[in-house]
Enzyme design. Sequence first.
Site, PDB file in Angstrom:
ATOM      1  N   CYS A   8       3.651   7.343  21.083  1.00 43.42           N
ATOM      2  CA  CYS A   8       3.611   8.001  19.777  1.00 43.42           C
ATOM      3  C   CYS A   8       4.736   9.006  19.642  1.00 43.42           C
ATOM      4  O   CYS A   8       5.007   9.782  20.567  1.00 43.42           O
ATOM      5  CB  CYS A   8       2.286   8.737  19.592  1.00 43.42           C
ATOM      6  N   ASP A   9       5.356   9.006  18.498  1.00 49.02           N
ATOM      7  CA  ASP A   9       6.202  10.126  18.121  1.00 49.02           C
ATOM      8  C   ASP A   9       5.287  11.337  17.940  1.00 49.02           C
ATOM      9  O   ASP A   9       4.076  11.197  17.778  1.00 49.02           O
ATOM     10  CB  ASP A   9       6.930   9.766  16.818  1.00 49.02           C
ATOM     11  N   LEU A  10       5.881  12.538  17.945  1.00 50.31           N
ATOM     12  CA  LEU A  10       5.064  13.749  17.829  1.00 50.31           C
ATOM     13  C   LEU A  10       5.079  14.303  16.401  1.00 50.31           C
ATOM     14  O   LEU A  10       4.088  14.214  15.681  1.00 50.31           O
ATOM     15  CB  LEU A  10       5.570  14.795  18.832  1.00 50.31           C
TER      16      LEU A  10
END
Length: 218
Positions: A8-10
């Site tokens: 996941c991107d943050l």
Amino acid sequence: MTITTILCDLDGTLVDSRGDIAAAFQHAWRTVVGGTPPGPAAVARHIGKPLAEMLSELGAVLSPPLLGSFLTVYRHAYARQDARLTRPYPGVIATLQVLSAFTLGIVTTKEQGQAEIVLRRLSLAPFFRHTQGGTPGLRLKPAPDTVLAALAALHCAPAHALMVGDTPADILAGKAAGTKTCAVTYGFGTHEALLQCAADYTIDTFGELAALVRELSD
């Protein structure tokens, strides 16, 4: 191929961080660039890009020494913010709990220390086996370097991974690394730009990710 690992991107995917990023960016602008900084909405449109690129697209092209000063002031200001204005998007924590059987990792353009501030402050760190922040020697997204580094740390082949993100850089990095890709529409990237990247899957809330990966794992 069965999906076993979710990256996941943050910012813009797991958390709405625009308040803290804008505050630190505006402080650094006033200190180094001078004058009136871009407003929070203008800054938010560029979240997920390297700071030098954000500056350029917002009209400030700095010499290397000034850019170095800007980055230093930004880092200190962001650390002082301590993610006070950052919140998980709706459904994120509940969905991460549901996905606990999967190997979860984060791939972010943020520097490692900045990412860890957010994860600590919001009690998200325990969900993730690895956090891949910006690291010297690794090209940032949309290059595949940080995605591949995260997969190596998690001992996962790209074909068994799903990259989830809100900007074209996330989707293009996942594609270049050989993962499946999932775009989220509620973050900082525009819907039009995400469509052009042709992600394998698109979701409108983070909660939809649970049903998607169940289907991919059957």
